[in-house]
Motif scaffolding. Structure first.
Motif, PDB file in Angstrom:
ATOM      1  N   TYR A 157       1.773   1.981   6.568  1.00  0.00           N
ATOM      2  CA  TYR A 157       0.881   3.359   6.594  1.00  0.00           C
ATOM      3  C   TYR A 157       1.323   4.462   6.609  1.00  0.00           C
ATOM      4  CZ  TYR A 157      -4.353   3.223   5.676  1.00  0.00           C
ATOM      5  OH  TYR A 157      -5.506   3.701   5.167  1.00  0.00           O
ATOM      6  N   THR A 209       1.589   7.305   3.450  1.00  0.00           N
ATOM      7  CA  THR A 209       0.891   8.667   3.480  1.00  0.00           C
ATOM      8  C   THR A 209       1.716   9.947   3.321  1.00  0.00           C
ATOM      9  OG1 THR A 209       0.666   8.521   5.833  1.00  0.00           O
ATOM     10  CG2 THR A 209      -1.079   7.842   4.525  1.00  0.00           C
ATOM     11  N   TRP A 219       0.501   8.925  -0.857  1.00  0.00           N
ATOM     12  CA  TRP A 219      -0.747   8.041  -1.149  1.00  0.00           C
ATOM     13  C   TRP A 219      -1.780   8.490  -0.309  1.00  0.00           C
ATOM     14  CZ3 TRP A 219      -0.032   3.813  -4.410  1.00  0.00           C
ATOM     15  CH2 TRP A 219       1.148   3.489  -4.882  1.00  0.00           C
ATOM     16  N   ARG A 220      -3.188   8.102  -0.776  1.00  0.00           N
ATOM     17  CA  ARG A 220      -4.214   8.438  -0.196  1.00  0.00           C
ATOM     18  C   ARG A 220      -5.363   7.237  -0.152  1.00  0.00           C
ATOM     19  NH1 ARG A 220      -8.450  10.019  -3.342  1.00  0.00           N
ATOM     20  NH2 ARG A 220      -7.632  10.430  -5.454  1.00  0.00           N
ATOM     21  N   GLN A 221      -5.759   7.008   1.048  1.00  0.00           N
ATOM     22  CA  GLN A 221      -6.604   5.954   1.170  1.00  0.00           C
ATOM     23  C   GLN A 221      -8.167   6.104   0.338  1.00  0.00           C
ATOM     24  OE1 GLN A 221      -9.827   5.445   3.011  1.00  0.00           O
ATOM     25  NE2 GLN A 221      -9.814   3.220   2.990  1.00  0.00           N
ATOM     26  N   LEU A 271      -4.844   2.200  -1.455  1.00  0.00           N
ATOM     27  CA  LEU A 271      -4.362   3.524  -1.602  1.00  0.00           C
ATOM     28  C   LEU A 271      -3.969   3.804  -3.014  1.00  0.00           C
ATOM     29  CD1 LEU A 271      -3.894   2.933   1.379  1.00  0.00           C
ATOM     30  CD2 LEU A 271      -1.797   3.829   1.535  1.00  0.00           C
TER      31      LEU A 271
END
Length: 187
Positions: A150, A154, A158-160, A177
């Motif tokens: 994770y 990030t 990448w973003r959730q 993501l």
């Protein structure tokens, strides 16, 4: 980072390398497999791999150091009717899960043999795989408690955006993501 070379193969090529794919998985996920988690088992992994390589547009990249395969990453473009978004807890916005084969690349796996982790190989696999993609965005699924992966995702941009539980037996709840791949992607 160590001098790494890459080999890209399509679905047919990936099926020819099934034993190598399994060998890298057994090394990279040895701890998870040892827990007895059915989803992490080699048999479950290979069932998923066989299903994935039946998809059009499957794309796999191997990383090699001195002729030894040390990692792999793969995915495919999501087409209309793709099951990828099934079991999405909630769409972050209307039309989020609408696919046409050109909108979203599903990055399914990145794995590196344990003795090669921490050397930038996962990032190099990620970048090599995604550099050739023409889709507007990429998506991946990650367990919320997998802090190592994770954190890397990030850091890589990448973003959730959502959560879902894949349809595979024993699949855990995952965070979804997203990473824009083209400047015109405003999601």
């Amino acid at each position: 980072m160590t001098n790494v070379t890459f080999q890209r193969v399509d679905a047919a090529g990936a099926r020819q390398y099934r034993d190598l794919v399994a060998d890298i998985h057994l090394d990279a996920y040895a701890e998870e497999i040892a827990t007895g988690d059915g989803f992490a088992s080699d048999e479950a992994f290979l069932r998923r791999f066989d299903a994935y390589t039946s998809r059009d547009g499957f794309d796999l990249v191997f990383a090699y150091v001195d002729g030894v395969a040390v990692g792999q990453a793969w995915g495919w473009a999501l087409t209309s009717g793709s099951a990828w978004w099934n079991n999405l807890e909630a769409e972050p916005e209307p039309g989020f899960a609408d696919e046409d084969g050109t909108r979203t690349f599903a990055l399914s796996e990145i794995m590196v043999r344990r003795s090669w982790t921490g050397q930038g190989i996962a990032r190099a696999l990620h970048d090599t795989l995604l550099a050739a993609r023409t889709e507007r965005r990429a998506t991946l699924l990650v367990r919320p408690d997998n802090t190592t992966a994770y954190g890397a995702y990030t850091r890589w941009g990448w973003r959730q955006v959502a959560r879902l539980r894949p349809g595979w037996p024993g699949a855990p709840l995952m965070d979804v993501l997203i990473l824009p791949l083209s400047p015109e992607d405003d999601e």
